[in-house]
Design a protein around this motif. Structure first.
Motif, PDB file in Angstrom:
ATOM      1  N   ALA A   1       0.718  -0.880  -0.059  1.00 44.64           N
ATOM      2  CA  ALA A   1      -0.289   0.097   0.051  1.00 44.64           C
ATOM      3  C   ALA A   1       0.715   1.339  -0.229  1.00 44.64           C
ATOM      4  O   ALA A   1       0.280   2.212  -0.511  1.00 44.64           O
ATOM      5  N   PHE A   2       2.281   1.572   0.510  1.00 42.44           N
ATOM      6  CA  PHE A   2       2.453   2.249   0.659  1.00 42.44           C
ATOM      7  C   PHE A   2       3.966   2.025  -0.203  1.00 42.44           C
ATOM      8  O   PHE A   2       4.853   3.566   0.160  1.00 42.44           O
ATOM      9  N   SER A   3       4.107   1.302  -1.153  1.00 39.03           N
ATOM     10  CA  SER A   3       5.390   0.823  -1.385  1.00 39.03           C
ATOM     11  C   SER A   3       6.273   1.294  -1.001  1.00 39.03           C
ATOM     12  O   SER A   3       7.196   2.010  -1.292  1.00 39.03           O
ATOM     13  N   VAL A   4       7.025   0.247   0.365  1.00 39.70           N
ATOM     14  CA  VAL A   4       8.149   0.772   0.514  1.00 39.70           C
ATOM     15  C   VAL A   4       8.338  -0.925   0.850  1.00 39.70           C
ATOM     16  O   VAL A   4       8.074  -1.835   0.472  1.00 39.70           O
ATOM     17  N   SER A   5       9.732  -1.620   1.017  1.00 41.87           N
ATOM     18  CA  SER A   5      10.166  -2.310   1.217  1.00 41.87           C
ATOM     19  C   SER A   5       9.227  -3.343   2.452  1.00 41.87           C
ATOM     20  O   SER A   5       9.124  -2.417   3.531  1.00 41.87           O
ATOM     21  N   ALA A   6      10.318  -4.243   2.858  1.00 45.73           N
ATOM     22  CA  ALA A   6       9.703  -5.040   3.819  1.00 45.73           C
ATOM     23  C   ALA A   6      10.419  -4.601   5.025  1.00 45.73           C
ATOM     24  O   ALA A   6       9.575  -3.947   6.796  1.00 45.73           O
ATOM     25  N   GLU A   7      11.696  -3.409   5.368  1.00 45.93           N
ATOM     26  CA  GLU A   7      12.569  -3.697   6.133  1.00 45.93           C
ATOM     27  C   GLU A   7      11.198  -2.650   6.514  1.00 45.93           C
ATOM     28  O   GLU A   7      11.283  -2.062   8.108  1.00 45.93           O
ATOM     29  N   GLN A   8      11.530  -1.565   6.116  1.00 42.23           N
ATOM     30  CA  GLN A   8      10.293  -0.282   6.427  1.00 42.23           C
ATOM     31  C   GLN A   8       9.040   0.052   6.564  1.00 42.23           C
ATOM     32  O   GLN A   8       9.024   0.252   7.716  1.00 42.23           O
ATOM     33  N   ALA A   9       8.635  -0.801   5.478  1.00 41.71           N
ATOM     34  CA  ALA A   9       7.108  -2.172   6.514  1.00 41.71           C
ATOM     35  C   ALA A   9       7.396  -1.993   8.373  1.00 41.71           C
ATOM     36  O   ALA A   9       6.077  -1.984   8.911  1.00 41.71           O
ATOM     37  N   ARG A  10       7.768  -3.119   8.813  1.00 44.70           N
ATOM     38  CA  ARG A  10       8.307  -3.598   9.877  1.00 44.70           C
ATOM     39  C   ARG A  10       8.392  -2.350  10.770  1.00 44.70           C
ATOM     40  O   ARG A  10       7.939  -2.643  11.963  1.00 44.70           O
ATOM     41  N   LYS A  11       8.884  -1.557  10.870  1.00 47.34           N
ATOM     42  CA  LYS A  11       8.586  -0.358  11.515  1.00 47.34           C
ATOM     43  C   LYS A  11       7.428   0.212  11.874  1.00 47.34           C
ATOM     44  O   LYS A  11       7.662   0.601  12.922  1.00 47.34           O
ATOM     45  N   LEU A  12       6.324  -0.276  11.344  1.00 49.06           N
ATOM     46  CA  LEU A  12       5.094   0.109  11.367  1.00 49.06           C
ATOM     47  C   LEU A  12       4.467  -0.799  12.570  1.00 49.06           C
ATOM     48  O   LEU A  12       3.633  -0.656  13.161  1.00 49.06           O
ATOM     49  N   PHE A  13       5.288  -1.575  12.821  1.00 45.27           N
ATOM     50  CA  PHE A  13       4.684  -2.418  13.785  1.00 45.27           C
ATOM     51  C   PHE A  13       5.416  -1.946  15.146  1.00 45.27           C
ATOM     52  O   PHE A  13       5.020  -2.943  16.060  1.00 45.27           O
ATOM     53  N   VAL A  14       5.854  -1.000  15.849  1.00 46.05           N
ATOM     54  CA  VAL A  14       6.461  -0.607  16.487  1.00 46.05           C
ATOM     55  C   VAL A  14       5.597   0.331  16.937  1.00 46.05           C
ATOM     56  O   VAL A  14       5.386   1.320  16.472  1.00 46.05           O
ATOM     57  N   LYS A  15       5.228   0.370  18.940  1.00 43.61           N
ATOM     58  CA  LYS A  15       4.458   0.739  18.941  1.00 43.61           C
ATOM     59  C   LYS A  15       4.807   2.524  19.574  1.00 43.61           C
ATOM     60  O   LYS A  15       5.890   3.258  19.483  1.00 43.61           O
TER      61      LYS A  15
END
Length: 892
Positions: free
Chosen positions: A47-61
């Motif tokens: 959805a945001f056209s980012v890498s998996a490593e960058q997307a994983r940051k969204l799991f940080v509270k």
């Protein structure tokens, strides 16, 4: 396939956005219910056209996803993220900043690189080796019991299984009773002998004084409200004699006094009584550990107190029939299946050590001692106990008050469950509670702000106590394994809850948690490591340490009190596996049958999808036996169409759930009656009430058995009438299908009907499994003659083989893989001929019980896989017809 992590439920939390112009969307660090983290991660990256490593940051509270958004943009982004499966929060713009999180993550990486630079290259090989060893330790059905194997050194032989325990008549005043001096020397050798660190457990109370004064704000407010309420009540009551003396008393005066007292009473019921007299926690009670169950553990706790000054040993009363001199001094220990190690109070107000056996099974001995020392550190001395109470107790009580108010729970009952006579009063108090809930929430925030400094001090003090046991250098690895253990415990709890829906449960929860922790995949480990970069909840004493707390401990450079950590606490228990099996039953319904761990932990994707389909079709009231092969006998019910059939079933779901529970209880009762009857015929003196018998003669036993069978048959007929309507629902949907789908559904119905030949063998096998479980309970009492043991052992194996022959006799009835599992259950001979009280006999019976229940679970799995394929076609047809689905919110 190893089960994935749990997905917590979605609860949208946001600030009041009235009057705000700009907002920010912040990640809550969790995914929505029924969403898999891998799918959510892929959805975010797409959805945001980012890498998996960058997307994983969204799991940080606390990670800010978008800032400076208008209300319309907030709705757009929040809807999009909700559809993807990420839980988010809405806050005023600028409230959170990603720079602090990035700084913590960078600091954690730098600290980790400094502490383990040499091990970077060897880490992948080490992890692979550990996983290979973990996979080799998965419990197997044929072995019967899960044996713990550790690749580290174990303590020398003391407290091993099979050793005789102290007799009941022994009493002692010292910790050496029942344990040899050799064992004490071996345990003392684990610690450094050059210094005694009793003084290191204390804290300078002067440093806690400012935080204690601040944390006392909210408790002082409630005490002031209590005093004001009592003062006003006294003044109101004084009005009556005062008016009599003045000659001005009348109906108006009495009415005014009554009204004032009622208002004060409502205020006290809503705020003061729930705070000062909170309801008991709904958590399960553990099993009290006796000294003969784990003599080495109690000795180790005594040595820990001598070496570190940390302990909760107190005077423990002996049996009531003995004199006061029988009381001894020791530590009260209670065991639970989870992973937490806490200090709590029992009903008498005495401190007890609540020891989670999952922690004992998953961590090495040094790490468990560190958790124990951490828990004990907050109750050493009056000042520390008082500081702990000021910081944690008000927060717990206010949070409990808020939850009860939001759930419309009052002193007179839960919402909708109060007695009819007091229903108006209950509704009045519930409405008042809902109005006061925001006030209690603000008081909770005020207390957290006021007690934050003290709570962080207590948290740091507890971490230092743990570090003094294992040393600062080992604290980083300990914190990482601790976080993984908590994650595995949560996942295991979710698996067990899902299994209860179909009447199953894990047979050994601690070993299941250990297996899950050992088999975490790389992505989950990386997510846990990233979560350690967040700030921890200092008001939760069981919260695992994050990177900030690890860094604070490493700066102190504590030397370890232990000389070695790689020892196993399991060896200090007389029979650790048997104890794990017992605690795994805590909190479980009697109708849930124990299933071998690997059947639930390594469920295939096909099995998981089948369970989801069954839960959807039956609205979570999944049949625990085969559906009947005939429809309803009542002509009026048989004439109902598809929608009317579903509507009728909706009104009977609660009754069906109640019938399932009653049937399960009667079947367990029948197992006790059958065992008692066998003992009576073997001329064994028994207590008839223990086995639900009306007498101790064979005729009385037969009469009890006959009566129980009649009650079971009655409930089975009632259940069959309801389940026949489910069969009618299936047939109505099949008739409406297109020709190709109708032919496929008809073939599946024919295969399901062929399972009828397995109904009686399966029911007999389940009865034998329950009976053997009761035999295990009675084995320690010495009431099992050899003839009874041998009889039912042989019957169980014969029943498994009979069921296998029936399953293989119908080609294509079950998949080849399930038939192989079923055949493996019936291989070999079982001869439970050990002495009546020996641990060898109990081990043989436990292995036999698992074989019976494993074979039963395999047959049920084959039936449910076939049934799920049919129900998938039926649900698709119902959606095409736009039929109102079978849903009932009250059935959970």
């Amino acid at each position: 396939m190893v089960r994935a992590g749990i997905a917590p439920g979605f609860i949208l939390e946001r600030e009041d956005v009235v009057g705000q112009d700009k907002f920010q969307i912040v990640s809550a660090g969790k995914v929505l219910q029924a969403k898999k983290p891998d799918d959510v991660l892929a959805g975010i990256a797409s959805a945001f056209s980012v890498s998996a490593e960058q997307a994983r940051k969204l799991f940080v509270k606390g990670w800010v996803i978008k800032d400076q958004l208008t209300p319309g943009q907030v709705v757009q982004y929040r809807t999009q993220l909700q559809q993807i499966g990420l839980k988010v929060e809405v806050h005023p713009a600028g409230k959170f900043d990603n720079r602090a999180i990035l700084a913590r993550l960078q600091f954690a990486r730098q600290r980790k690189a400094k502490t383990t630079p040499v091990l970077v290259e060897a880490a992948p090989q080490t992890v692979a080796a550990e996983r290979q060893a973990a996979k080799a330790e998965v419990t197997t059905t044929d072995s019967g019991k899960a044996k713990a194997r550790f690749p580290v050194q174990d303590l020398p032989a003391h407290g091993r299984q099979g050793k005789s325990s102290p007799s009941r008549g022994e009493s002692t005043r010292s910790g050496d009773a029942g344990v040899s001096s050799t064992a004490r020397a071996q345990l003392e050798a684990l610690f450094h002998a050059e210094d005694e660190r009793a003084s290191r457990g204390g804290a300078k109370w002067l440093s806690l004084l400012p935080g204690m004064c601040s944390a006392a704000l909210v408790p002082a407010l409630f005490w002031a409200l209590l005093g004001l309420c009592l003062y006003q009540a006294g003044l109101t009551l004084w009005t009556l004699p005062s008016s009599i003396l003045d000659g001005s008393s009348g109906v108006g005066t009495i009415a005014g006094v009554v009204v004032k007292l009622l208002l004060l009473g409502v205020f006290a019921v809503l705020l003061l009584i729930p705070y000062f007299f909170p309801s008991r926690s709904p958590g399960i009670s553990g099993i009290r550990l006796r000294k003969q169950d784990a003599p080495g553990l109690f000795l180790l706790l005594e040595i820990l107190t001598q070496k570190s000054g940390l302990g909760i040993a107190a005077r423990m009363e002996g049996p009531r029939n003995l004199s006061a001199a029988s009381a001894t001094t020791g530590t009260l220990v209670e065991v639970l299946p989870g992973a937490e190690v806490l200090i709590q109070k029992n009903d008498a107000g005495q401190l007890k050590l609540s020891l989670g056996l999952a922690a004992v099974a998953s961590l090495n001995g040094g790490e468990v001692l560190a958790l124990t020392a951490r828990a004990m550190s907050g109750v050493q001395g009056r000042w520390l106990r008082f500081a702990r109470e000021l910081a944690l107790t008000p927060a717990y009580r206010l949070q409990q008050m808020q939850e009860r108010m939001e759930q419309e729970t009052t002193l007179f009952g839960v919402a909708g469950e109060a007695a009819r006579v007091i229903q108006p009063l209950h509704r009045l108090l519930a409405a008042g509670g809902l109005a006061l809930a925001p006030l209690v929430e603000r008081l909770l925030r005020l207390h957290r702000a006021a007690s934050g400094m003290l709570a962080r001090q207590m948290e740091a003090h507890a971490d230092r106590a743990a570090a003094q046991i294992i040393g600062s250098e080992a604290f980083s690895t300990f914190a990482e394994r601790w976080n993984q253990l908590v994650h595995a415990d949560l996942v295991c709890g979710e698996i067990n809850r899902e299994a209860q829906l179909v009447g199953k449960r894990l047979v050994n929860v601690p070993q299941a948690v250990r297996w899950l922790r050992d088999n975490l995949d790389e992505q989950t480990r990386a997510s846990i490591d990233m979560a350690m970069g967040e700030s921890t909840d200092c008001w939760n004493p069981a919260e695992p340490a994050g990177h900030e707390r690890v860094a604070a401990v490493e700066e102190r450079h504590f030397s370890p009190l232990l000389q070695r950590m790689d020892f196993s606490l399991q060896k200090l228990f007389t029979d650790f596996d048997d104890l794990c099996t017992k605690v795994s039953r805590l909190g479980m319904d009697d109708s849930c049958r124990a299933v071998d761990n690997h059947l639930l932990l390594t469920a295939s994707r096909e099995t998981e999808e089948a369970q989801q389909l069954l839960a959807e079709y039956f609205n979570r009231v999944i049949p625990r036996e085969f559906l009947p092969n005939s429809g309803p006998s009542n002509e009026e019910l048989a004439e109902l169409d598809l929608q009317q059939t579903i509507d009728w079933l909706r009104t009977r779901l609660v009754d069906l759930q109640d019938l399932e529970q009653r049937l399960a209880q009667l079947q367990l009762r029948g197992a006790r009656i059958q065992l008692g009857t066998s003992l009576v015929r073997a001329n064994v003196r028994i207590d008839p009430r223990k086995y639900h018998l009306s007498g101790t003669t064979p005729a009385a036993a037969d009469e009890s058995h006959k009566d129980n069978r009649a009650r079971i048959r009655e409930y089975q007929l009632q259940r069959q009438q309801i389940q026949a309507m489910f069969l009618q629902r299936i047939r109505k949907a099949v008739v409406a299908m297109e020709l190709s789908e109708r032919n496929s559904a008809g073939a599946l119905l024919a295969k399901l009907a062929a399972f009828e030949q397995l109904r009686e063998p399966l029911a007999g096998l389940e009865r034998l499994g329950d009976l053997i479980c009761e035999m295990i309970e009675q084995a320690s009492a010495g009431e099992l003659p050899a003839a009874v043991q041998q009889k039912y052992s042989q019957l169980a194996v014969q029943q498994i083989r009979q069921m296998h022959r029936a399953a293989t006799g119908n080609e294509g009835l079950m998949p080849a893989g399930l038939l192989e599992k079923l055949a493996a259950c019936g291989e070999g001979e079982v001869s439970a001929t050990g002495s009546a009280r020996s641990s060898e006999l109990i081990s043989q019976l436990q292995a036999l019980e698992l074989r019976c229940k494993h074979a039963s679970a395999v047959v049920h799995e084959g039936y449910q896989l076939l049934l799920a394929r049919l129900l998938a076609l039926c649900l698709a047809e119902e959606k095409r017809q736009k039929v109102k689905p079978l849903r009932l919110a009250a059935v959970i």
